[in-house]
Design an enzyme around this catalytic site. Sequence first.
Site: not given
Ligand code: CO
Ligand code: ZN
Length: 331
Positions: A60, A194
């Site tokens: 992410h 995320e």
């Molecule tokens: Co994190």
């Molecule tokens: Zn992470």
Amino acid sequence: MKDLIQKLVEVWGPSGYEHHVRALIQAEVQAFVDEMTVDALGNLICRVGSGPKKIMVAAHMDEIGIMVTFREPKTGYLRFANLGGLIQTTLHGSRVRFEDGTVGVVAAPDAFGASRTTAPDLDSFYVDVSDGTDADSITPGSPAAFWRPMESRGSRLISKSMDDRVGCAVAIETMRRLQKQTPHSLYFVFTVQEEVGIRGARPAAFSVEPDLAIALDVCPTGDEIQGERNVVKLGGGAAIKLQDTGLIVPPAVRDWMVDRAEADKIPYQFELIKAGTTDAAGIQIARAGVPSGCISIPCRYVHTTSEMVDLGDVEACVGLLTGLLSHDVTI
Ligand code: CO
Ligand code: ZN
């Protein structure tokens, strides 16, 4: 590797505002991909190879941050909401940076009194962006990320947003080492959002439709003084996840990773955590389900501006991932 990590951790990209990170990654990987697309939410999807099995690798791009919700009329102090899981005891005195470069200080009221030993509610904190005039540009709706430059000490690197730019670095370096050579169709996906609930990886997995997936993310260690009951050690090698709050790694995926690490003599350890999860939790339940695992980079002080990783562990993660993606898979 260290230079690449530094570039990635110092770029600005709180959840929902990953565009600068994405532009940097696009430039870094351009020469090592067969096809690169950006989906509707902003995930960067890079295909390498065209073999029969589709393997998705996710890291992410976003980092935890804040968003200004209200400006106090008299003082100009800014109230904010969290973007991701802030640790309130670390906030007073931290610095945040807005997209235009404005730096603010996060403050708790009564810091030498009630807030000295107990962190107040998030609502009580504010950001001070004053510059001695009344003319600051930051208005409600402005996002900010925490700010500290990276430091290094020997094999250790200390910075904000190692979570998960170090995972992005592992993916980029693996792509570089593969030089487009793989028996599979690899989809390296640099995901958005995320930290606010795996919002990017889910739709990306739906469109990629992988047969198998690996998330790359940091995992907390248990080797600090009076640490948690956590077996992961900084410097102990690539952490092969067995379980977290959102994922139970299928034994076949675990064995795929362990056998590769053993064959390639890559230092590894197991990861079992009781709090937190990764993009793999979302990917595994895409469409009809995707066997998913996670290679984690051990990290001390996760979700602070002093996240600490070890370059030896980073190298082990790159070595393991490169090995996995270069060989046939029977899962
Ligand atoms: Co994190
Ligand atoms: Zn992470």
